[in-house]
Scaffold this motif. Structure first.
Motif, PDB file in Angstrom:
ATOM      1  N   MET A  64       4.268  46.996 -29.173  1.00  0.00           N
ATOM      2  CA  MET A  64       3.915  45.623 -28.913  1.00  0.00           C
ATOM      3  C   MET A  64       2.490  45.568 -28.394  1.00  0.00           C
ATOM      4  N   THR A  65       1.889  44.421 -28.565  1.00  0.00           N
ATOM      5  CA  THR A  65       0.545  44.185 -28.061  1.00  0.00           C
ATOM      6  C   THR A  65       0.633  43.142 -26.966  1.00  0.00           C
ATOM      7  N   ILE A  66       0.042  43.438 -25.815  1.00  0.00           N
ATOM      8  CA  ILE A  66       0.012  42.499 -24.700  1.00  0.00           C
ATOM      9  C   ILE A  66      -1.429  42.112 -24.450  1.00  0.00           C
ATOM     10  N   THR A  67      -1.683  40.802 -24.454  1.00  0.00           N
ATOM     11  CA  THR A  67      -3.033  40.288 -24.281  1.00  0.00           C
ATOM     12  C   THR A  67      -3.077  39.379 -23.067  1.00  0.00           C
ATOM     13  N   ALA A  68      -4.013  39.632 -22.164  1.00  0.00           N
ATOM     14  CA  ALA A  68      -4.206  38.753 -21.019  1.00  0.00           C
ATOM     15  C   ALA A  68      -4.754  37.415 -21.500  1.00  0.00           C
ATOM     16  N   THR A  69      -4.356  36.342 -20.822  1.00  0.00           N
ATOM     17  CA  THR A  69      -4.896  35.012 -21.117  1.00  0.00           C
ATOM     18  C   THR A  69      -5.945  34.670 -20.064  1.00  0.00           C
ATOM     19  N   ALA A  70      -6.458  33.471 -20.114  1.00  0.00           N
ATOM     20  CA  ALA A  70      -7.455  33.014 -19.142  1.00  0.00           C
ATOM     21  C   ALA A  70      -6.865  32.871 -17.742  1.00  0.00           C
ATOM     22  N   LEU A  71      -5.542  32.873 -17.618  1.00  0.00           N
ATOM     23  CA  LEU A  71      -4.886  32.797 -16.308  1.00  0.00           C
ATOM     24  C   LEU A  71      -4.273  34.153 -15.985  1.00  0.00           C
ATOM     25  N   PRO A  72      -4.779  34.824 -14.949  1.00  0.00           N
ATOM     26  CA  PRO A  72      -4.228  36.139 -14.586  1.00  0.00           C
ATOM     27  C   PRO A  72      -2.713  36.084 -14.383  1.00  0.00           C
ATOM     28  N   GLY A  73      -2.017  37.023 -15.032  1.00  0.00           N
ATOM     29  CA  GLY A  73      -0.562  37.104 -14.936  1.00  0.00           C
ATOM     30  C   GLY A  73       0.161  36.466 -16.104  1.00  0.00           C
ATOM     31  N   VAL A  74      -0.472  35.487 -16.762  1.00  0.00           N
ATOM     32  CA  VAL A  74       0.124  34.866 -17.948  1.00  0.00           C
ATOM     33  C   VAL A  74      -0.294  35.725 -19.136  1.00  0.00           C
ATOM     34  N   LEU A  75       0.696  36.262 -19.850  1.00  0.00           N
ATOM     35  CA  LEU A  75       0.434  37.255 -20.886  1.00  0.00           C
ATOM     36  C   LEU A  75       1.000  36.844 -22.237  1.00  0.00           C
ATOM     37  N   LEU A  76       0.213  37.018 -23.275  1.00  0.00           N
ATOM     38  CA  LEU A  76       0.660  36.810 -24.646  1.00  0.00           C
ATOM     39  C   LEU A  76       1.181  38.139 -25.165  1.00  0.00           C
ATOM     40  N   ILE A  77       2.403  38.146 -25.659  1.00  0.00           N
ATOM     41  CA  ILE A  77       3.053  39.372 -26.117  1.00  0.00           C
ATOM     42  C   ILE A  77       3.371  39.229 -27.596  1.00  0.00           C
ATOM     43  N   GLU A  78       2.915  40.201 -28.375  1.00  0.00           N
ATOM     44  CA  GLU A  78       3.182  40.212 -29.808  1.00  0.00           C
ATOM     45  C   GLU A  78       3.970  41.467 -30.132  1.00  0.00           C
ATOM     46  N   PRO A  79       5.263  41.301 -30.417  1.00  0.00           N
ATOM     47  CA  PRO A  79       6.085  42.476 -30.701  1.00  0.00           C
ATOM     48  C   PRO A  79       5.768  43.052 -32.075  1.00  0.00           C
ATOM     49  N   ARG A  80       6.135  44.302 -32.252  1.00  0.00           N
ATOM     50  CA  ARG A  80       6.038  44.905 -33.581  1.00  0.00           C
ATOM     51  C   ARG A  80       7.152  44.319 -34.431  1.00  0.00           C
ATOM     52  N   VAL A  81       6.784  43.852 -35.607  1.00  0.00           N
ATOM     53  CA  VAL A  81       7.742  43.234 -36.526  1.00  0.00           C
ATOM     54  C   VAL A  81       7.844  44.127 -37.754  1.00  0.00           C
ATOM     55  N   PHE A  82       9.058  44.509 -38.088  1.00  0.00           N
ATOM     56  CA  PHE A  82       9.329  45.341 -39.262  1.00  0.00           C
ATOM     57  C   PHE A  82      10.001  44.464 -40.303  1.00  0.00           C
ATOM     58  N   GLY A  83       9.313  44.220 -41.402  1.00  0.00           N
ATOM     59  CA  GLY A  83       9.846  43.328 -42.420  1.00  0.00           C
ATOM     60  C   GLY A  83       9.910  43.974 -43.781  1.00  0.00           C
ATOM     61  N   ASP A  84      10.824  43.483 -44.591  1.00  0.00           N
ATOM     62  CA  ASP A  84      10.918  43.872 -45.990  1.00  0.00           C
ATOM     63  C   ASP A  84      11.558  42.713 -46.746  1.00  0.00           C
ATOM     64  N   ALA A  85      11.964  42.950 -47.964  1.00  0.00           N
ATOM     65  CA  ALA A  85      12.524  41.888 -48.807  1.00  0.00           C
ATOM     66  C   ALA A  85      13.779  41.264 -48.211  1.00  0.00           C
ATOM     67  N   ARG A  86      14.462  41.982 -47.320  1.00  0.00           N
ATOM     68  CA  ARG A  86      15.707  41.470 -46.719  1.00  0.00           C
ATOM     69  C   ARG A  86      15.459  40.551 -45.543  1.00  0.00           C
ATOM     70  N   GLY A  87      14.270  40.636 -44.932  1.00  0.00           N
ATOM     71  CA  GLY A  87      13.977  39.848 -43.740  1.00  0.00           C
ATOM     72  C   GLY A  87      13.127  40.654 -42.777  1.00  0.00           C
ATOM     73  N   PHE A  88      13.427  40.587 -41.495  1.00  0.00           N
ATOM     74  CA  PHE A  88      12.636  41.315 -40.506  1.00  0.00           C
ATOM     75  C   PHE A  88      13.514  41.753 -39.341  1.00  0.00           C
ATOM     76  N   PHE A  89      12.941  42.660 -38.543  1.00  0.00           N
ATOM     77  CA  PHE A  89      13.549  43.120 -37.293  1.00  0.00           C
ATOM     78  C   PHE A  89      12.431  43.203 -36.270  1.00  0.00           C
ATOM     79  N   LEU A  90      12.736  42.773 -35.045  1.00  0.00           N
ATOM     80  CA  LEU A  90      11.813  42.959 -33.941  1.00  0.00           C
ATOM     81  C   LEU A  90      12.618  43.158 -32.665  1.00  0.00           C
ATOM     82  N   GLU A  91      12.018  43.845 -31.731  1.00  0.00           N
ATOM     83  CA  GLU A  91      12.627  44.061 -30.423  1.00  0.00           C
ATOM     84  C   GLU A  91      12.005  43.040 -29.481  1.00  0.00           C
ATOM     85  N   SER A  92      12.807  42.052 -29.028  1.00  0.00           N
ATOM     86  CA  SER A  92      12.269  40.992 -28.183  1.00  0.00           C
ATOM     87  C   SER A  92      12.276  41.370 -26.706  1.00  0.00           C
TER      88      SER A  92
END
Length: 181
Positions: A1-29
């Motif tokens: 996952m990628t965690i990015t700090a925002t303009a407010l310390p402590g508030v974080l944008l989190i982008e999980p790794r998404v594994f997708g194929d023709a059937r759909g996707f999987f991610l760990e939330s």
């Protein structure tokens, strides 16, 4: 996952790794170990799920006692999600940050205790899920006016006028609200 700090310390944008194929996707939330290794050692005690129609604006909400940290995400639809620093002692008091969360972008936002939180539904409907670090405490539940000019949130156009609960429509402005020291 990628965690990015925002303009407010402590508030974080989190982008999980998404594994997708023709059937759909999987991610760990949520994975306690992975988040702890990334510096977010959190103990969630309550999960919530809301569904809202286009234009519904929920917030800006917080609890004075048992303040909640929230890990929020959208599984279907899209919202504009906002966190506002409401700690009077903070150099960022009254400032806000907003991000679009959607079922397509899979992003999550972590909002720590001491912040008010709200969102506006941008799609026909949206399923909004959030994990909380404290239980809901109705007597300490508070709101701040969603369109307080002192905060100045730049809400996007959802195509309809905001739809508010009676509680949110009557919420005080930040300078009149009970907030954190």
């Amino acid at each position: 996952m990628t965690i990015t700090a925002t303009a407010l310390p402590g508030v974080l944008l989190i982008e999980p790794r998404v594994f997708g194929d023709a059937r759909g996707f999987f991610l760990e939330s949520w994975n306690r170990r992975s988040f702890a290794e990334a510096g977010l050692d959190l103990d969630f005690v309550q999960d919530n799920h809301s569904r809202s129609a286009r234009g519904v604006l929920r917030g800006l909400h917080y609890q004075l006692r048992q303040p909640q940290g929230k890990l929020v995400r959208v599984t279907q639809g899209a919202v504009f999600d906002v966190a506002v620093d409401i700690r009077r002692s903070s150099p960022h008091f009254g400032r806000w940050v907003g991000v679009e969360l959607s079922g397509d972008n899979h992003r999550m936002l972590y909002i720590p205790p001491g912040f008010a939180h709200g969102f506006l539904v941008l799609s026909d409907s949206a399923d909004f899920l959030y994990k909380c670090t404290s239980l809901y405490d109705p007597p300490s539940d508070r709101s701040i006016c969603w369109n307080d000019p002192d905060i100045g949130i730049d809400w996007p156009d959802a195509g309809v006028a905001p739809i508010l609960s009676a509680k949110d429509a009557a919420a005080p402005r930040l300078h009149d609200a009970e907030v954190f020291a």
